[in-house]
Design an enzyme around this catalytic site. Structure first.
Site, PDB file in Angstrom:
ATOM      1  CD  GLU A   1      -1.306   0.880   3.729  1.00 48.08           C
ATOM      2  OE1 GLU A   1      -1.977   2.341   3.642  1.00 48.08           O
ATOM      3  OE2 GLU A   1      -0.849  -0.013   4.708  1.00 48.08           O
TER       4      GLU A   1
ATOM      5  CE  LYS B   1      -3.691   1.614  11.551  1.00 42.98           C
ATOM      6  NZ  LYS B   1      -3.795   2.708  10.414  1.00 42.98           N
TER       7      LYS B   1
ATOM      8  CE  LYS C   1      -6.383   7.514   5.500  1.00 46.97           C
ATOM      9  NZ  LYS C   1      -6.639   7.894   7.109  1.00 46.97           N
TER      10      LYS C   1
END
Ligand code: PSU
Ligand code: MN
Length: 308
Positions: A26, A158, A87
């Site tokens: 990515e 995360k 993004k």
């Protein structure tokens, strides 16, 4: 996508034609996840790790509104140094394309790109998930994992997230979570979260067999492989938690929201840990690229055996 808006690099095309294993990488981690110059260095190191593992890396991102599968050295450099990159999750594809803009693809965005190019294995750092603080914030990564059948290698979700809620969501969406040699779902910087994975498998062939069995049932979801961060760089949960809580609190107080939340938290935690969290982040990304290369090769062997 037509072949004007989707560009597959020569290296990736040749790899595909030669039947080589391909590993997608990515680029939001470059554009939004890491500071310069570590971002470009990391991108190069991940590609090298995939090549050393006998597979072809395909770093994915947008340049001038076109989706690139595989970036040259110059293109990688450009994306890593772009001033105001987007993004890009699936929601943002049309936007980045019509504005002819540049951007890093998130886990979800990269998976959508892989679907266009039929790439089955992808390495990232930590997936997005359900955020801890209200207002309601659930990463599109979970939606993509629910709908796109691939093997995604990560170091867990995360740690800044609500991990129990993230795992519940994955269960709801029928996404199995395979711990690579662990029963405990890793928490990105930390090797454990105290939460259980669906299954513990400690070898790439076994992971491929598991994924094949999952897909043979007609399920459209991904198999998420959770690979704990290397022991030398991992940080214990108890050491990380106060920093995570503080960063979350600051984000809330400053009204950070939407796409800006994850980059803000990662950067703030890096400051609070004096750079230690970034070292863990870099180490786990490389570790995941290595494992993904092994899995992609095992998948290739499995498929070729079937044709033969
Ligand atoms: N893992 C990292 N660094 C990152 C990310 C993941 O080590 O920057 C990125 C991924 O691209 C992931 C995105 O898809 O953060 C999630 O963002 P959000 O929570 O806004 O969906
Ligand atoms: Mn979000």
């Amino acid at each position: 996508m037509d072949n004007k808006s989707l560009i597959i690099s020569t290296e990736v095309k040749e790899g595909m034609n030669m039947g080589k294993a391909i590993v997608a990488l990515e680029s939001t981690v470059l554009t939004h996840g890491l500071p310069r110059p570590q971002n470009l260095q990391l991108a190069r190191d991940m590609e090298r790790a995939v090549r050393e593992g006998g597979a072809t890396p395909a770093t994915i991102g947008f340049l001038d509104g076109r989706l690139h599968i595989g970036l040259s050295e110059t293109q990688l450099e450009r994306l890593a140094n772009e001033d105001d990159p987007y993004k890009v999750g699936p929601r943002d594809f049309a936007r980045v394309m019509t504005n002819k803009a540049c951007g890093g693809t998130t886990v979800a965005g990269t998976m959508l790109a892989c679907k266009q190019a039929n790439i089955k294995v992808f390495a990232t750092g930590g997936i997005g998930g359900v955020h801890r603080e209200s207002p309601f914030d659930i990463s599109a990564d979970l939606q993509a994992l629910a709908n796109i059948p691939m093997i995604v290698v990560c170091a867990g979700a995360k740690a800044i997230l609500d991990l129990p809620a993230t795992l519940e969501y994955l269960e709801t969406m029928s996404v199995p979570v395979v711990g690579y040699g662990t029963d405990d779902f890793p928490a990105f910087y930390s090797r454990e979260s105290g939460l259980e994975v669906t299954e513990n498998i400690d070898n790439p062939k076994g992971i491929v067999a598991f994924a094949k069995t999952h897909w043979a049932l007609g399920l459209p979801s991904a198999v998420l492989v959770a690979n704990p961060a290397p022991e030398a760089e991992a940080i214990s949960k108890s050491e990380m938690e106060p920093f995570i809580e503080q960063a979350n609190k600051e984000a809330h107080e400053q009204g950070i929201h939407g796409q800006a939340v994850t980059p803000f938290l990662l950067q703030r935690i890096n400051e609070l840990t004096g750079g230690k969290s970034m070292r863990a982040n870099l180490a786990l990304l490389l570790n995941n690229a290595r494992l993904a290369a092994q899995i992609a090769r095992a998948l290739n062997e499995n498929e070729h055996r079937k044709v033969a």
